[in-house]
Write an enzyme that holds these catalytic residues in place. Structure first.
Site, PDB file in Angstrom:
ATOM      1  N   GLY A   1     -16.144  -5.166   3.170  1.00 26.20           N
ATOM      2  CA  GLY A   1     -17.418  -5.843   3.010  1.00 26.20           C
ATOM      3  C   GLY A   1     -17.357  -7.281   3.484  1.00 26.20           C
TER       4      GLY A   1
ATOM      5  N   SER B   1     -16.098 -18.819   2.575  1.00 25.93           N
ATOM      6  CA  SER B   1     -14.991 -18.900   3.515  1.00 25.93           C
ATOM      7  C   SER B   1     -15.477 -19.385   4.871  1.00 25.93           C
ATOM      8  CB  SER B   1     -14.328 -17.530   3.686  1.00 25.93           C
ATOM      9  OG  SER B   1     -13.752 -17.089   2.492  1.00 25.93           O
TER      10      SER B   1
ATOM     11  N   TYR C   1     -11.013 -32.470 -18.506  1.00 32.84           N
ATOM     12  CA  TYR C   1     -10.089 -31.650 -19.286  1.00 32.84           C
ATOM     13  C   TYR C   1     -10.111 -32.032 -20.759  1.00 32.84           C
ATOM     14  CZ  TYR C   1      -8.167 -29.499 -15.091  1.00 32.84           C
ATOM     15  OH  TYR C   1      -8.021 -28.764 -13.933  1.00 32.84           O
TER      16      TYR C   1
ATOM     17  N   PHE D   1     -13.284 -13.458  -4.393  1.00 37.36           N
ATOM     18  CA  PHE D   1     -14.538 -14.201  -4.357  1.00 37.36           C
ATOM     19  C   PHE D   1     -15.102 -14.239  -5.776  1.00 37.36           C
ATOM     20  CE2 PHE D   1     -15.541 -12.997   0.342  1.00 37.36           C
ATOM     21  CZ  PHE D   1     -14.569 -13.886   0.759  1.00 37.36           C
ATOM     22  N   GLY D   2     -15.413 -15.437  -6.277  1.00 38.08           N
ATOM     23  CA  GLY D   2     -15.922 -15.575  -7.639  1.00 38.08           C
ATOM     24  C   GLY D   2     -14.765 -15.683  -8.619  1.00 38.08           C
TER      25      GLY D   2
ATOM     26  N   HIS E   1     -11.062 -25.783  -8.452  1.00 38.93           N
ATOM     27  CA  HIS E   1     -11.500 -26.993  -9.155  1.00 38.93           C
ATOM     28  C   HIS E   1     -11.727 -28.145  -8.178  1.00 38.93           C
ATOM     29  CE1 HIS E   1      -9.856 -25.921 -13.441  1.00 38.93           C
ATOM     30  NE2 HIS E   1     -10.810 -25.116 -13.037  1.00 38.93           N
TER      31      HIS E   1
ATOM     32  N   PRO F   1     -12.680 -14.553   5.521  1.00 38.76           N
ATOM     33  CA  PRO F   1     -11.431 -15.279   5.762  1.00 38.76           C
ATOM     34  C   PRO F   1     -10.500 -14.532   6.701  1.00 38.76           C
ATOM     35  CG  PRO F   1     -11.379 -14.278   3.592  1.00 38.76           C
ATOM     36  CD  PRO F   1     -12.779 -14.099   4.120  1.00 38.76           C
TER      37      PRO F   1
ATOM     38  N   GLU G   1      -4.417 -30.920  -8.427  1.00 38.73           N
ATOM     39  CA  GLU G   1      -5.719 -31.376  -7.933  1.00 38.73           C
ATOM     40  C   GLU G   1      -5.636 -32.806  -7.390  1.00 38.73           C
ATOM     41  OE1 GLU G   1      -8.053 -30.589 -11.424  1.00 38.73           O
ATOM     42  OE2 GLU G   1      -7.518 -28.458 -11.292  1.00 38.73           O
TER      43      GLU G   1
ATOM     44  N   GLY H   1     -15.649  -9.556   2.404  1.00 37.51           N
ATOM     45  CA  GLY H   1     -14.275 -10.037   2.399  1.00 37.51           C
ATOM     46  C   GLY H   1     -13.705 -10.197   3.797  1.00 37.51           C
TER      47      GLY H   1
ATOM     48  N   TYR I   1     -11.839 -22.090   2.342  1.00 39.17           N
ATOM     49  CA  TYR I   1     -13.272 -22.057   2.099  1.00 39.17           C
ATOM     50  C   TYR I   1     -13.795 -23.468   1.881  1.00 39.17           C
ATOM     51  CZ  TYR I   1     -11.409 -22.254  -2.690  1.00 39.17           C
ATOM     52  OH  TYR I   1     -10.716 -22.599  -3.824  1.00 39.17           O
TER      53      TYR I   1
END
Length: 416
Positions: free
Chosen positions: A279, A206, A98, A407-408, A88, A284, A140, A281, A188
């Site tokens: 892959g 990342s 929110y 990721f995602g 976020h 990082p 946050e 990944g 990231y």
């Protein structure tokens, strides 16, 4: 902590809400984007919305949080909350949003469950929502304070490196000349681009080199553009930002980049480590490995990477150089096709539990040794991480010492 009355109500209604949560989250997003189309255009990932993966991730997080409140009332799922809060913060989510989410989420709950949503039920789930929302807002707020508030800064691309046919590294530096914010290996940044239809879409990438490597870099994989029907009735292909970067961004171009976020970071200690990736990944993990080499990590480092073939393995040279620079490190490679001598064919398999030697080291297949006290860091497709985590648990690594990055949308919870 959930009140006793609300806890009893949530426990009683959790099966019904859980059974309908996928429909609730789908209607929630449909209502949200109908009222606020700018959120889909400029904040939410249109590809994830089209594939419905974001809906599944939201459903999983709500169900997991509510279950945690009633099963372990004296604890808070900080790991889950931290992961969401970092995402976020990288997007610039603000507290007022929110309230907007609350409005449309509870409208969806009433629409799906109807008369079952009594005032008592509504009050109990309202308490669940605000416990989760306020916890996220607090985390946050701290993240924004650490970074000096969220802002998009202009970064110039100083070099583009073609790692493989479908992976490119973009080395970047601040275009405004201001100091570079610090980051920790494994974190990231968000990148915002303007697409052909005027949308300002955001994606996280990342940082793929160690913090002390000089210019920052992100390594981006081209994603096959599989079109799907989006929540707004328009086609939203997957990978539209990554493919835009591949197609249009060259040396001298400027990107809008956020401060670094992400809670999958190395602890500064000489404990034995296992870094496993598959892959893209690797990104990082490559930064972590570079950081270990730069700082002279003394403990054992076992690096595991899986890929389709050597031709698709991005950042391999960086991995090999870092492993060579460490006093006690080893690199273990698996390829589904064209595995060369020294690599293994097929999928990663660490499983072959059993103790060996007086030190209590745990031996895996292929000569991999997992030392006592090993901390593991995983990144890659979800099936890969689930398999490796299961194998590590079988080798005696405690669950608390196995960390991962998705990721995602985080679908780990949604599939538990």
């Amino acid at each position: 902590m959930l009140s006793e009355q609300s806890a009893a109500t949530v426990r009683a209604t959790l099966p019904a809400v859980g059974a309908a949560i996928d429909e609730i989250t789908t209607r929630f997003y449909d209502g949200l984007f109908t009222a606020h189309p700018e959120l889909l255009r400029d904040l939410f990932n249109r590809g994830n919305q089209a594939a419905r993966t974001q809906q599944r991730a939201l459903a999983g997080s709500i169900a997991a949080f509510a279950t945690h409140l009633v099963d372990r009332p004296d604890e808070r799922p900080d790991a889950m909350l931290s992961r969401i809060a970092h995402k976020h913060a990288s997007l610039g989510v603000l507290p007022d949003q929110y309230q907007v989410v609350h409005k449309h989420l509870f409208e969806a709950i009433v629409e799906v469950l109807g008369e079952a949503v009594t005032p008592e039920v509504a009050a109990a789930w309202d308490e669940v929502y605000w416990l989760m929302a306020n916890a996220l807002i607090a985390v946050e707020k701290r993240l924004y304070e650490e970074q000096g508030a969220h802002e998009w800064r202009a970064w110039e691309v100083v070099e583009r490196i073609e790692e493989t046919a479908d992976v490119a590294t973009f080395r970047i530096r601040p275009a405004d000349g201001r100091p570079v914010p610090a980051f920790r290996a494994g974190q990231y940044v968000s990148v915002q681009v303007e697409l052909a239809d005027g949308a300002h879409q955001i994606r996280q990438y990342s940082l793929s080199a160690a913090p002390g490597a000089g210019a920052r870099q992100i390594t981006v994989k081209r994603v096959a553009a599989v079109a799907a029907e989006g929540a707004d009735g328009a086609e939203a292909p997957a990978g539209e930002v990554s493919n835009h970067l591949h197609a249009t961004v060259r040396e001298g171009d400027v990107l809008r980049v956020s401060a670094p976020f992400g809670d999958l970071v190395l602890e500064d200690a000489d404990a034995p480590l296992l870094l496993a990736s598959a892959g893209i990944g690797v990104t990082p993990i490559a930064a972590m490995l570079g950081h270990l080499a730069e700082t002279g990590h003394k403990g054992a480092v076992t690096v595991v990477h899986a890929d389709r073939s050597p031709a698709t393995h991005a950042l391999r040279a960086a991995q090999e150089a870092a492993v060579a620079a460490l006093p006690d490190a080893s690199l273990h490679l698996w390829y589904e096709a064209d595995a060369p001598e020294g690599a293994r064919a097929g999928l990663v398999d660490l499983a072959e539990s059993g103790k060996s030697g007086e030190s209590g080291e745990l031996k895996g297949s292929g000569g991999i040794t997992v030392a006592p006290g090993t901390r593991a860091y995983l990144c890659g497709p979800l099936p890969f991480m689930r398999a490796v985590r299961s194998q590590l648990l079988g080798l005696g690594v405690p669950a608390a010492d196995i960390h991962y990055e998705v990721f995602g949308p985080d679908l780990w919870l949604a599939q538990d």
